[in-house]
Enzyme design. Structure first.
Site, PDB file in Angstrom:
ATOM      1  N   HIS A  74      42.161   6.599  13.801  1.00 44.90           N
ATOM      2  CA  HIS A  74      42.629   5.270  14.207  1.00 44.90           C
ATOM      3  C   HIS A  74      44.139   5.143  14.068  1.00 44.90           C
ATOM      4  O   HIS A  74      44.716   5.612  13.092  1.00 44.90           O
ATOM      5  CB  HIS A  74      41.926   4.175  13.386  1.00 44.90           C
ATOM      6  CG  HIS A  74      40.527   3.926  13.860  1.00 44.90           C
ATOM      7  ND1 HIS A  74      39.500   4.812  13.612  1.00 44.90           N
ATOM      8  CD2 HIS A  74      40.007   2.929  14.611  1.00 44.90           C
ATOM      9  CE1 HIS A  74      38.394   4.353  14.188  1.00 44.90           C
ATOM     10  NE2 HIS A  74      38.673   3.209  14.794  1.00 44.90           N
ATOM     11  N   PRO A  75      44.754   4.483  15.044  1.00 45.41           N
ATOM     12  CA  PRO A  75      46.198   4.280  14.957  1.00 45.41           C
ATOM     13  C   PRO A  75      46.515   3.152  13.971  1.00 45.41           C
ATOM     14  O   PRO A  75      45.691   2.262  13.766  1.00 45.41           O
ATOM     15  CB  PRO A  75      46.564   3.846  16.380  1.00 45.41           C
ATOM     16  CG  PRO A  75      45.343   3.118  16.861  1.00 45.41           C
ATOM     17  CD  PRO A  75      44.166   3.825  16.239  1.00 45.41           C
ATOM     18  N   SER A  91      42.649   0.054  22.137  1.00 43.98           N
ATOM     19  CA  SER A  91      43.390  -0.331  20.938  1.00 43.98           C
ATOM     20  C   SER A  91      44.560  -1.249  21.284  1.00 43.98           C
ATOM     21  O   SER A  91      44.822  -2.234  20.589  1.00 43.98           O
ATOM     22  CB  SER A  91      43.882   0.925  20.212  1.00 43.98           C
ATOM     23  OG  SER A  91      44.521   0.563  19.021  1.00 43.98           O
ATOM     24  N   GLN A  95      45.071  -4.956  19.675  1.00 41.82           N
ATOM     25  CA  GLN A  95      46.265  -5.297  18.889  1.00 41.82           C
ATOM     26  C   GLN A  95      46.993  -6.496  19.519  1.00 41.82           C
ATOM     27  O   GLN A  95      47.507  -7.369  18.820  1.00 41.82           O
ATOM     28  CB  GLN A  95      47.176  -4.076  18.763  1.00 41.82           C
ATOM     29  CG  GLN A  95      46.442  -2.912  18.083  1.00 41.82           C
ATOM     30  CD  GLN A  95      47.355  -1.963  17.329  1.00 41.82           C
ATOM     31  OE1 GLN A  95      48.395  -2.337  16.834  1.00 41.82           O
ATOM     32  NE2 GLN A  95      46.931  -0.711  17.220  1.00 41.82           N
ATOM     33  N   PHE A 126      44.766   1.979   7.216  1.00 34.56           N
ATOM     34  CA  PHE A 126      44.065   0.701   7.026  1.00 34.56           C
ATOM     35  C   PHE A 126      43.419   0.323   8.356  1.00 34.56           C
ATOM     36  O   PHE A 126      44.089   0.278   9.384  1.00 34.56           O
ATOM     37  CB  PHE A 126      45.071  -0.375   6.616  1.00 34.56           C
ATOM     38  CG  PHE A 126      44.486  -1.757   6.585  1.00 34.56           C
ATOM     39  CD1 PHE A 126      43.676  -2.160   5.533  1.00 34.56           C
ATOM     40  CD2 PHE A 126      44.750  -2.659   7.620  1.00 34.56           C
ATOM     41  CE1 PHE A 126      43.136  -3.442   5.504  1.00 34.56           C
ATOM     42  CE2 PHE A 126      44.213  -3.943   7.587  1.00 34.56           C
ATOM     43  CZ  PHE A 126      43.408  -4.330   6.531  1.00 34.56           C
ATOM     44  N   ILE A 128      40.982  -2.490  10.420  1.00 33.53           N
ATOM     45  CA  ILE A 128      40.352  -3.809  10.466  1.00 33.53           C
ATOM     46  C   ILE A 128      40.102  -4.128  11.941  1.00 33.53           C
ATOM     47  O   ILE A 128      40.862  -3.677  12.807  1.00 33.53           O
ATOM     48  CB  ILE A 128      41.265  -4.870   9.788  1.00 33.53           C
ATOM     49  CG1 ILE A 128      40.530  -6.180   9.565  1.00 33.53           C
ATOM     50  CG2 ILE A 128      42.547  -5.097  10.584  1.00 33.53           C
ATOM     51  CD1 ILE A 128      41.245  -7.111   8.569  1.00 33.53           C
ATOM     52  N   CYS A 129      39.032  -4.854  12.206  1.00 36.75           N
ATOM     53  CA  CYS A 129      38.730  -5.217  13.591  1.00 36.75           C
ATOM     54  C   CYS A 129      39.754  -6.268  14.032  1.00 36.75           C
ATOM     55  O   CYS A 129      39.643  -7.441  13.682  1.00 36.75           O
ATOM     56  CB  CYS A 129      37.297  -5.760  13.687  1.00 36.75           C
ATOM     57  SG  CYS A 129      36.868  -6.306  15.336  1.00 36.75           S
ATOM     58  N   ALA A 130      40.743  -5.842  14.794  1.00 32.25           N
ATOM     59  CA  ALA A 130      41.870  -6.716  15.144  1.00 32.25           C
ATOM     60  C   ALA A 130      41.403  -7.944  15.921  1.00 32.25           C
ATOM     61  O   ALA A 130      41.930  -9.040  15.724  1.00 32.25           O
ATOM     62  CB  ALA A 130      42.906  -5.923  15.937  1.00 32.25           C
TER      63      ALA A 130
HETATM   64  N1  3AL Z   1      44.139   0.527  12.254  1.00 34.31           N
HETATM   65  C1  3AL Z   1      43.221  -0.189  12.932  1.00 34.31           C
HETATM   66  O1  3AL Z   1      42.539  -1.037  12.404  1.00 34.31           O
HETATM   67  N2  3AL Z   1      43.114   0.072  14.256  1.00 34.31           N
HETATM   68  C2  3AL Z   1      42.122  -0.504  15.057  1.00 34.31           C
HETATM   69  N3  3AL Z   1      41.659  -1.837  14.854  1.00 34.31           N
HETATM   70  C3  3AL Z   1      41.307  -2.333  16.040  1.00 34.31           C
HETATM   71  O2  3AL Z   1      40.786  -3.440  16.220  1.00 34.31           O
HETATM   72  N4  3AL Z   1      41.633  -1.468  17.027  1.00 34.31           N
HETATM   73  C4  3AL Z   1      42.213  -0.365  16.493  1.00 34.31           C
HETATM   74  O3  3AL Z   1      42.708   0.616  17.067  1.00 34.31           O
END
Ligand code: 3AL
Length: 175
Positions: A74-75, A91, A95, A126, A128-130
């Site tokens: 994951h980025p 992603s 974001q 780290f 998290i579901c953005a």
């Molecule tokens: N670092 C991280 O949480 N990345 C992710 N979160 C998200 O919702 N999309 C992502 O790529």
């Protein structure tokens, strides 16, 4: 391979060729096409929740090593790849939805420092579901979760990957 126009229905999911299924669901887990290769064998699915469930079960059943690899794929949120425009389309959209493209210089500094500190402690980014968060709750999460231990953060990180995965599936398949 015939291209597939999205979104599709669950019966269309069940009728895709193996190759099409793998292509359509390749990135529901970030940069981890192996999941689609496994889950395609579980067809047919009765409905969309059953399809989502199959990916969640996949994430629970894989080895610890694979879980760690997935977390590391994951980025960073608002990180270098985002600044360079090198995120996956999924992603980038997530974001953007969280408002991470509009950080103040102060928020950007906090994110950078907190992301670095988190990664130094856990050896994965780290996650998290953005789309279920906004800038403030992401910054709060980054700071709060830093005090967890590694085992807790692997579990929490994979649970967040499950939420991200589910929302990505719902972008592909209409309920
Ligand atoms: N670092 C991280 O949480 N990345 C992710 N979160 C998200 O919702 N999309 C992502 O790529």
């Amino acid at each position: 391979m015939a291209s597939v126009t999205l979104p599709i229905s669950i019966s269309e999911v069940n009728s895709l060729s193996d190759e099409q299924f793998e292509a359509v669901f390749a990135n529901v887990i970030e940069l981890w096409p192996n999941a689609a290769k496994e889950v395609k064998r579980k067809r047919p699915f009765q409905n969309v929740p059953a399809l989502c469930e199959a990916f969640q079960t996949y994430l629970e059943d894989i080895t610890l090593e694979d879980k760690l690899t997935i977390l590391k794929l994951h980025p960073d949120l608002a990180g270098r790849l985002a600044a360079r425009g090198e995120l996956t389309a999924e992603s980038a959209g997530e974001q953007r939805a969280a408002g991470l493209e509009g950080l103040t210089p102060e928020q950007k500094k906090i994110m950078d420092e907190s992301n670095q500190r988190y990664k130094a402690k856990f050896d994965f980014p780290f996650i998290i579901c953005a789309r279920e968060n906004k800038v403030q709750s992401i910054i709060e999460g980054l700071q709060r979760r830093y005090s967890n231990n590694k085992e807790q953060e692997i579990t929490t990180g994979i649970n967040e990957v499950k939420k991200i995965c589910k929302l990505r599936i719902l972008d592909i398949v209409k309920n």
